[in-house]
Scaffold this motif. Structure first.
Motif, PDB file in Angstrom:
ATOM      1  N   GLU A  83       4.594  15.503 110.946  1.00 36.63           N
ATOM      2  CA  GLU A  83       5.212  16.166 112.032  1.00 36.63           C
ATOM      3  C   GLU A  83       5.222  17.715 112.037  1.00 36.63           C
ATOM      4  O   GLU A  83       5.089  18.210 112.947  1.00 36.63           O
ATOM      5  N   PHE A  84       5.688  17.969 110.750  1.00 32.19           N
ATOM      6  CA  PHE A  84       5.859  19.591 110.768  1.00 32.19           C
ATOM      7  C   PHE A  84       4.544  20.145 110.826  1.00 32.19           C
ATOM      8  O   PHE A  84       4.192  21.239 111.631  1.00 32.19           O
ATOM      9  N   SER A  85       3.286  19.587 110.245  1.00 32.25           N
ATOM     10  CA  SER A  85       1.774  20.027 110.282  1.00 32.25           C
ATOM     11  C   SER A  85       1.520  20.177 111.736  1.00 32.25           C
ATOM     12  O   SER A  85       0.885  21.266 112.100  1.00 32.25           O
ATOM     13  N   ASP A  86       1.529  19.061 112.698  1.00 33.58           N
ATOM     14  CA  ASP A  86       1.275  19.026 113.852  1.00 33.58           C
ATOM     15  C   ASP A  86       2.188  19.924 114.971  1.00 33.58           C
ATOM     16  O   ASP A  86       1.529  20.583 115.577  1.00 33.58           O
ATOM     17  N   SER A  87       3.444  19.871 114.705  1.00 33.81           N
ATOM     18  CA  SER A  87       4.152  20.899 115.513  1.00 33.81           C
ATOM     19  C   SER A  87       3.787  22.432 115.376  1.00 33.81           C
ATOM     20  O   SER A  87       3.910  23.125 116.432  1.00 33.81           O
ATOM     21  N   PHE A  88       3.308  22.723 114.115  1.00 33.32           N
ATOM     22  CA  PHE A  88       2.991  24.286 114.140  1.00 33.32           C
ATOM     23  C   PHE A  88       1.394  24.494 114.226  1.00 33.32           C
ATOM     24  O   PHE A  88       0.991  25.548 113.786  1.00 33.32           O
ATOM     25  N   GLY A  89       0.651  23.376 114.153  1.00 28.90           N
ATOM     26  CA  GLY A  89      -0.717  23.362 114.317  1.00 28.90           C
ATOM     27  C   GLY A  89      -1.342  23.870 112.818  1.00 28.90           C
ATOM     28  O   GLY A  89      -2.415  24.491 112.862  1.00 28.90           O
ATOM     29  N   LEU A  90      -0.705  23.188 111.823  1.00 23.60           N
ATOM     30  CA  LEU A  90      -1.220  23.804 110.603  1.00 23.60           C
ATOM     31  C   LEU A  90      -2.315  23.033 110.107  1.00 23.60           C
ATOM     32  O   LEU A  90      -2.540  21.793 110.432  1.00 23.60           O
TER      33      LEU A  90
ATOM     34  N   LYS B  43      -1.861  27.331 102.796  1.00 25.19           N
ATOM     35  CA  LYS B  43      -1.288  27.505 104.087  1.00 25.19           C
ATOM     36  C   LYS B  43       0.104  27.356 104.297  1.00 25.19           C
ATOM     37  O   LYS B  43       0.749  27.991 105.035  1.00 25.19           O
ATOM     38  N   TYR B  44       0.697  26.302 103.844  1.00 23.55           N
ATOM     39  CA  TYR B  44       1.864  26.108 103.777  1.00 23.55           C
ATOM     40  C   TYR B  44       2.858  27.087 102.826  1.00 23.55           C
ATOM     41  O   TYR B  44       3.839  27.196 103.211  1.00 23.55           O
ATOM     42  N   TYR B 162       0.706  28.274 120.332  1.00 17.26           N
ATOM     43  CA  TYR B 162       1.282  26.969 119.966  1.00 17.26           C
ATOM     44  C   TYR B 162       1.336  26.384 121.226  1.00 17.26           C
ATOM     45  O   TYR B 162       1.681  25.108 121.078  1.00 17.26           O
ATOM     46  N   ASN B 165      -1.769  24.348 120.958  1.00 15.30           N
ATOM     47  CA  ASN B 165      -1.355  23.259 119.916  1.00 15.30           C
ATOM     48  C   ASN B 165      -0.666  22.260 120.669  1.00 15.30           C
ATOM     49  O   ASN B 165      -0.929  21.158 120.478  1.00 15.30           O
ATOM     50  N   ALA B 174       6.142  19.812 119.002  1.00 20.12           N
ATOM     51  CA  ALA B 174       5.307  21.026 119.197  1.00 20.12           C
ATOM     52  C   ALA B 174       5.597  21.887 120.564  1.00 20.12           C
ATOM     53  O   ALA B 174       5.251  23.086 120.696  1.00 20.12           O
ATOM     54  N   MET B 222      12.284  17.336 112.840  1.00 22.04           N
ATOM     55  CA  MET B 222      10.950  17.254 111.966  1.00 22.04           C
ATOM     56  C   MET B 222      11.608  16.471 110.830  1.00 22.04           C
ATOM     57  O   MET B 222      11.191  15.692 109.867  1.00 22.04           O
TER      58      MET B 222
END
Lengths: 90, 226
Positions: A83-90, B43-44, B162, B165, B174, B222
């Protein structure tokens, strides 16, 4: 057309496959379940072993991969990570 | 000249607003770092670092303005002309240095976020961005307008990213992330003109607070995802 899986999805699929098999899985079964080439599967499994999410064991004289507590907690965390990854497009 | 923000009645209230931004920054930093520990994907880590710097920038801004605000109080209560002028000189230096650091850290934070969001890996392009960042914070360090225009452009690009995205994943969170960056970009428009109308700082801070609250709401959703 199926979407290309991300790394975190592949890891989740591998761990999920081990968990579904009662926490232990033979390499051949994992190869089938993970839907990866043998080389790629080994790369992922070795990474998971390094991260202590999976360990290599012997069961009835044959090699098996066993999911660890850390691996189980990854499965539980996966939805949040996704969810975190999708929300920020990572 | 010391950097004093907004009208006198707003002194201290903006600390509370900025504190919310610090909490949001640290929360996203923590969540992203935890994801990095699970995935080992750099990236994280960079994403986590960028929000850590956002929090750090707000802390630096708060610390830089504390002496100015307390100086204002001292002038009122004691009223000793010679003593206060010495305090003003010292305080102004701390304030200018602190605010310049805060601006540099804030732009660095959003530059890292941009590089991660736009997936820019080319070291030559990164070096060029860093060069522009240093120029915009050192050579024109005294100009708050340049700082806010740069931040507006960065936040605008992040909003567009965003938005794309959101159109791709179509999830509620999102959408919240997209809105938050839109609101944060709008707040910069008011900060740009705060020199003309003092109350624009109050409006800008309020809109910025709203932006970070939307981001806080999204990150909590989240984290609670089951």
């Amino acid at each position: 057309m199926s979407m290309r899986r991300t790394k975190i999805e592949i890891i989740n699929d591998i761990l999920g496959a081990i968990q579904q098999k009662g926490g232990k899985i033979k390499p051949t079964h994992l190869l089938y379940k993970s839907n990866l080439s043998y080389k790629k599967m080994l790369e992922y499994v070795n990474e998971l072993i390094t991260k202590e999410m999976v360990k290599e064991d012997a069961f009835k004289g044959k090699k098996v991969y066993t999911i660890t507590d850390k691996g189980i907690s990854y499965i539980q965390e996966f939805k949040k990570i996704k969810e975190f990854s999708d929300s920020f497009g990572l | 000249m010391a950097y004093i923000f907004g009208p006198r009645w707003f002194y201290g209230i903006d600390y509370i607003f900025d504190l919310v931004s610090v909490i949001v920054g640290l929360l996203i930093c923590y969540f992203s770092y935890r994801t990095y520990k699970y995935t080992s994907q750099k990236k994280y880590f960079y994403f986590s670092a960028s929000f850590f710097l956002v929090a750090l920038a707000f802390i630096a801004k708060m610390l830089a303005t504390i002496p100015v605000y307390s100086k204002e109080l001292k002038v009122e209560t004691i009223g000793l002309v010679t003593v206060t002028s010495q305090i003003i000189n010292k305080v102004t230096w701390i304030n200018q240095f602190g605010v310049s650091i805060a601006r540099f850290v804030m732009l660095s934070a959003f530059l890292i976020l941009l590089l991660v969001a736009l997936k820019i890996n080319d070291k030559k392009i990164i070096a060029l961005f860093v060069y522009f960042l240093i120029i915009s914070t050192t050579l024109v360090g005294a100009s708050y307008i340049v700082f806010h225009i740069t931040l507006l452009i960065m936040l605008g690009i992040l909003f567009l990213n965003y938005r794309n995205n959101y159109l791709k994943v179509k999830s509620f969170n999102a959408k919240m992330v997209m809105y938050s960056f839109f609101v944060l970009a709008i707040s910069q428009v008011f900060f740009i003109f705060e020199g003309l109308v003092t109350h624009f700082y109050v409006i800008g801070e309020s809109i910025q607070l709203l932006g970070y609250l939307i981001l806080l709401f999204a990150i909590i959703k989240m984290m609670l995802k089951k």
